[in-house]
Scaffold this active site. Structure first.
Site, mmCIF file in Angstrom:
data_model
loop_
_atom_site.group_PDB
_atom_site.id
_atom_site.type_symbol
_atom_site.label_atom_id
_atom_site.label_comp_id
_atom_site.label_asym_id
_atom_site.label_seq_id
_atom_site.Cartn_x
_atom_site.Cartn_y
_atom_site.Cartn_z
ATOM 1 N N LEU A 1 141.809 68.502 131.144
ATOM 2 C CA LEU A 1 141.217 67.881 132.776
ATOM 3 C C LEU A 1 142.423 68.684 133.741
ATOM 4 O O LEU A 1 143.295 68.855 133.438
ATOM 5 C CB LEU A 1 141.865 66.407 132.763
ATOM 6 C CG LEU A 1 140.460 65.552 131.936
ATOM 7 C CD1 LEU A 1 141.344 63.986 132.017
ATOM 8 C CD2 LEU A 1 139.144 65.037 131.846
ATOM 9 N N ASP A 2 141.936 68.031 135.007
ATOM 10 C CA ASP A 2 142.020 68.820 136.254
ATOM 11 C C ASP A 2 143.360 68.867 136.426
ATOM 12 O O ASP A 2 143.353 66.882 136.458
ATOM 13 C CB ASP A 2 142.031 68.963 137.477
ATOM 14 C CG ASP A 2 139.614 69.804 137.001
ATOM 15 O OD1 ASP A 2 139.843 70.269 136.676
ATOM 16 O OD2 ASP A 2 139.557 69.702 138.524
ATOM 17 N N ARG A 3 144.569 68.882 137.097
ATOM 18 C CA ARG A 3 145.822 67.938 137.316
ATOM 19 C C ARG A 3 145.655 67.028 137.522
ATOM 20 O O ARG A 3 146.593 65.832 137.454
ATOM 21 C CB ARG A 3 147.156 69.172 138.011
ATOM 22 C CG ARG A 3 148.637 68.373 137.239
ATOM 23 C CD ARG A 3 149.152 69.394 137.812
ATOM 24 N NE ARG A 3 150.524 69.444 137.430
ATOM 25 C CZ ARG A 3 152.090 69.986 137.675
ATOM 26 N NH1 ARG A 3 152.090 71.361 137.392
ATOM 27 N NH2 ARG A 3 153.138 69.439 137.375
ATOM 28 N N VAL B 1 143.538 64.652 137.943
ATOM 29 C CA VAL B 1 142.445 64.008 137.316
ATOM 30 C C VAL B 1 143.615 63.170 136.512
ATOM 31 O O VAL B 1 143.869 63.530 135.788
ATOM 32 C CB VAL B 1 141.072 64.638 137.352
ATOM 33 C CG1 VAL B 1 140.610 63.799 136.012
ATOM 34 C CG2 VAL B 1 140.772 65.182 138.366
ATOM 35 N N HIS C 1 135.964 72.564 138.418
ATOM 36 C CA HIS C 1 135.705 71.641 139.628
ATOM 37 C C HIS C 1 134.550 70.936 139.654
ATOM 38 O O HIS C 1 133.683 70.622 141.005
ATOM 39 C CB HIS C 1 136.226 72.426 140.805
ATOM 40 C CG HIS C 1 137.778 72.600 140.653
ATOM 41 N ND1 HIS C 1 137.986 72.903 141.377
ATOM 42 C CD2 HIS C 1 139.026 72.488 139.891
ATOM 43 C CE1 HIS C 1 139.305 73.044 140.901
ATOM 44 N NE2 HIS C 1 140.224 72.735 140.104
#
Length: 229
Positions: free
Chosen positions: A62-64, A66, A162
């Protein structure tokens, strides 16, 4: 930073699911900040008294900024089998996103070609095929409106970097706090209002239907939207 029992939302012999805090990184990067991979390893080593450390496999990321559900493997067998499920698109991912602008339809499927700009670390969306681009598809549905914000349920049908952030922004609905993709203000907490809500799959070892769900963050803002769930 560390993982506690309160962060664990599912665990069996092969897997452990954590409700990730926005701002935590999944794997070590150039910042040198402690990663979730390290924190979960430490948690398992302490819980099961493993002085030589515990095995942990990173299945997805997961993106930071999120928050939400992320699954790790506790065994190499579990890692290999779950990697196959992800590769074969046999895992359904559900996200929740907050936006300010009302989407054009109550529910829709977004189809775009995405091109990654590696210098700026952003992804750009196009309506047509572009050289070097990757096809991206997601479903969204408006779950409701509260205090001028719209809560969307998002189901990505492909897994691109993304993807949700880029496609919602291209639709004219950047995620709250995501100034990288056009929201006017960033978050002081290094977070955006995108939450990994659930993973659904057939357990590759137990062969049971699984749906692991992560509760919304308790941060003074997100929990207001439980009324729409």
């Amino acid at each position: 930073m560390s993982i506690t029992d309160r962060d664990v939302i599912y665990e069996d012999n092969h897997y452990i699911a954590i409700n990730k805090r926005a701002g935590d990184i999944v794997q070590v990067d150039t910042t040198g900040d402690k990663s979730m991979e390290e924190m979960v390893k430490d948690y398992l080593a302490a819980k099961y008294d493993k002085p030589n450390g515990a095995f942990l496999g990173v299945i997805h990321r997961l993106d930071r900024p999120v928050s939400g559900m992320i699954l790790f493997a506790k065994t190499s067998k579990g890692l290999d089998r779950m990697n196959r499920l992800f590769h074969d698109r046999k895992v359904s991912k559900t996200y929740l996103a907050l936006v300010r602008n009302k989407p054009p339809r109550k529910a829709d499927t977004l189809k775009n070609w995405l091109l990654r700009d590696r210098k700026k670390m952003v992804t750009k969306a196009y309506d047509r095929e572009v050289k070097g681009g990757s096809f991206a598809e997601l479903d969204y549905e408006i779950l409701g409106e509260f205090e001028g914000y719209y809560l969307l349920q998002v189901t990505p049908l492909t897994g691109r970097t993304h993807q949700i952030r880029c496609q919602l922004a291209y639709m004219g609905c950047p995620i709250v706090g995501d100034n990288k993709y056009g929201y006017p203000r960033g978050s002081l907490r290094r977070s955006i209002c995108l939450h990994s809500r659930a993973l659904s799959f057939i357990h590759p070892i137990k062969e049971e239907n699984m749906k692991i769900t992560a509760e919304l963050p308790v941060d003074g803002f997100w929990e207001k939207f439980n009324v729409l769930l």
